[in-house]
Write a protein that holds these residues in place. Structure first.
Motif, PDB file in Angstrom:
ATOM      1  N   VAL A 116       0.858  -1.189   0.000  1.00  0.00           N
ATOM      2  CA  VAL A 116       0.000   0.000   0.000  1.00  0.00           C
ATOM      3  C   VAL A 116       0.896   1.242   0.000  1.00  0.00           C
ATOM      4  N   PRO A 117       0.589   2.234  -0.839  1.00  0.00           N
ATOM      5  CA  PRO A 117       1.393   3.454  -0.860  1.00  0.00           C
ATOM      6  C   PRO A 117       1.497   4.075   0.538  1.00  0.00           C
ATOM      7  N   ALA A 118       2.707   4.553   0.863  1.00  0.00           N
ATOM      8  CA  ALA A 118       2.966   5.163   2.168  1.00  0.00           C
ATOM      9  C   ALA A 118       3.236   6.650   1.989  1.00  0.00           C
ATOM     10  N   TYR A 119       2.752   7.428   2.948  1.00  0.00           N
ATOM     11  CA  TYR A 119       2.859   8.886   2.878  1.00  0.00           C
ATOM     12  C   TYR A 119       3.291   9.445   4.230  1.00  0.00           C
ATOM     13  N   ASP A 120       4.043  10.541   4.186  1.00  0.00           N
ATOM     14  CA  ASP A 120       4.368  11.208   5.442  1.00  0.00           C
ATOM     15  C   ASP A 120       3.221  12.143   5.817  1.00  0.00           C
ATOM     16  N   ARG A 121       3.305  12.710   6.993  1.00  0.00           N
ATOM     17  CA  ARG A 121       2.214  13.546   7.498  1.00  0.00           C
ATOM     18  C   ARG A 121       1.967  14.767   6.607  1.00  0.00           C
ATOM     19  N   ASP A 122       3.037  15.379   6.082  1.00  0.00           N
ATOM     20  CA  ASP A 122       2.856  16.545   5.206  1.00  0.00           C
ATOM     21  C   ASP A 122       2.089  16.171   3.939  1.00  0.00           C
ATOM     22  N   GLN A 123       2.396  15.021   3.370  1.00  0.00           N
ATOM     23  CA  GLN A 123       1.695  14.573   2.164  1.00  0.00           C
ATOM     24  C   GLN A 123       0.216  14.318   2.472  1.00  0.00           C
ATOM     25  N   LEU A 124      -0.072  13.680   3.611  1.00  0.00           N
ATOM     26  CA  LEU A 124      -1.460  13.405   3.981  1.00  0.00           C
ATOM     27  C   LEU A 124      -2.237  14.685   4.258  1.00  0.00           C
ATOM     28  N   SER A 173      -1.727  17.579   2.750  1.00  0.00           N
ATOM     29  CA  SER A 173      -1.771  18.430   1.566  1.00  0.00           C
ATOM     30  C   SER A 173      -3.022  18.144   0.732  1.00  0.00           C
ATOM     31  N   ALA A 174      -3.786  19.191   0.486  1.00  0.00           N
ATOM     32  CA  ALA A 174      -4.995  19.050  -0.337  1.00  0.00           C
ATOM     33  C   ALA A 174      -4.642  18.826  -1.801  1.00  0.00           C
ATOM     34  N   THR A 175      -3.430  19.160  -2.206  1.00  0.00           N
ATOM     35  CA  THR A 175      -3.045  19.053  -3.611  1.00  0.00           C
ATOM     36  C   THR A 175      -2.204  17.821  -3.919  1.00  0.00           C
ATOM     37  N   TYR A 176      -1.814  17.064  -2.914  1.00  0.00           N
ATOM     38  CA  TYR A 176      -0.931  15.915  -3.167  1.00  0.00           C
ATOM     39  C   TYR A 176      -1.636  14.791  -3.919  1.00  0.00           C
ATOM     40  N   GLY A 177      -2.906  14.601  -3.673  1.00  0.00           N
ATOM     41  CA  GLY A 177      -3.670  13.593  -4.413  1.00  0.00           C
ATOM     42  C   GLY A 177      -3.521  12.169  -3.919  1.00  0.00           C
ATOM     43  N   TRP A 178      -3.181  11.990  -2.661  1.00  0.00           N
ATOM     44  CA  TRP A 178      -2.977  10.630  -2.166  1.00  0.00           C
ATOM     45  C   TRP A 178      -4.265   9.808  -2.174  1.00  0.00           C
ATOM     46  N   GLY A 179      -5.423  10.444  -1.980  1.00  0.00           N
ATOM     47  CA  GLY A 179      -6.689   9.695  -1.983  1.00  0.00           C
ATOM     48  C   GLY A 179      -6.927   9.001  -3.312  1.00  0.00           C
TER      49      GLY A 179
END
Length: 114
Positions: free
Chosen positions: A87-95, A97-103
């Protein structure tokens, strides 16, 4: 079971363990992501346990993959330990960020089943 018996405060979910169907601990819930328009939880950010730990990274899981286990007082994820490691992993800043697009990235990862 009444509706009141099924209600849980968000603070009570943070720190709960997530395990796979085999009982292996995958991690713990660190954050919930709620769809503000639909009013439902869409994702939980899971801090991986033990050897899965990704150095401050979290693996978001769609809420729909989780079922409650009364016996262990934990959530069971509908995926294997090996699949969880992918599963893709993200740091807190990425999570945060409204523009990162992790969802969208997580949804694409889980398209076609787990």
């Amino acid at each position: 079971m009444s509706l009141d018996d099924r209600l849980v405060k968000s603070a009570a979910l943070v720190g709960l363990k997530i395990k796979d169907a085999g009982g292996h601990k995958l991690g713990v819930i660190r954050e919930l992501f709620v769809d503000r328009d639909a009013g439902i939880v869409r994702y939980v950010a899971v801090e991986p346990a033990g050897l899965f730990a990704a150095g401050g990274k979290f693996r978001p899981l769609p809420w729909r993959l989780l079922t409650w286990d009364d016996k262990d007082e934990a959530y069971v994820a509908d995926l294997t330990k090996d699949r969880f490691k992918e599963v893709p992993a993200y740091d807190r800043d990425q999570l945060n960020s409204a523009t990162y697009g992790w969802g969208g990235q997580v949804e694409r990862f889980f398209e076609g089943g787990v």
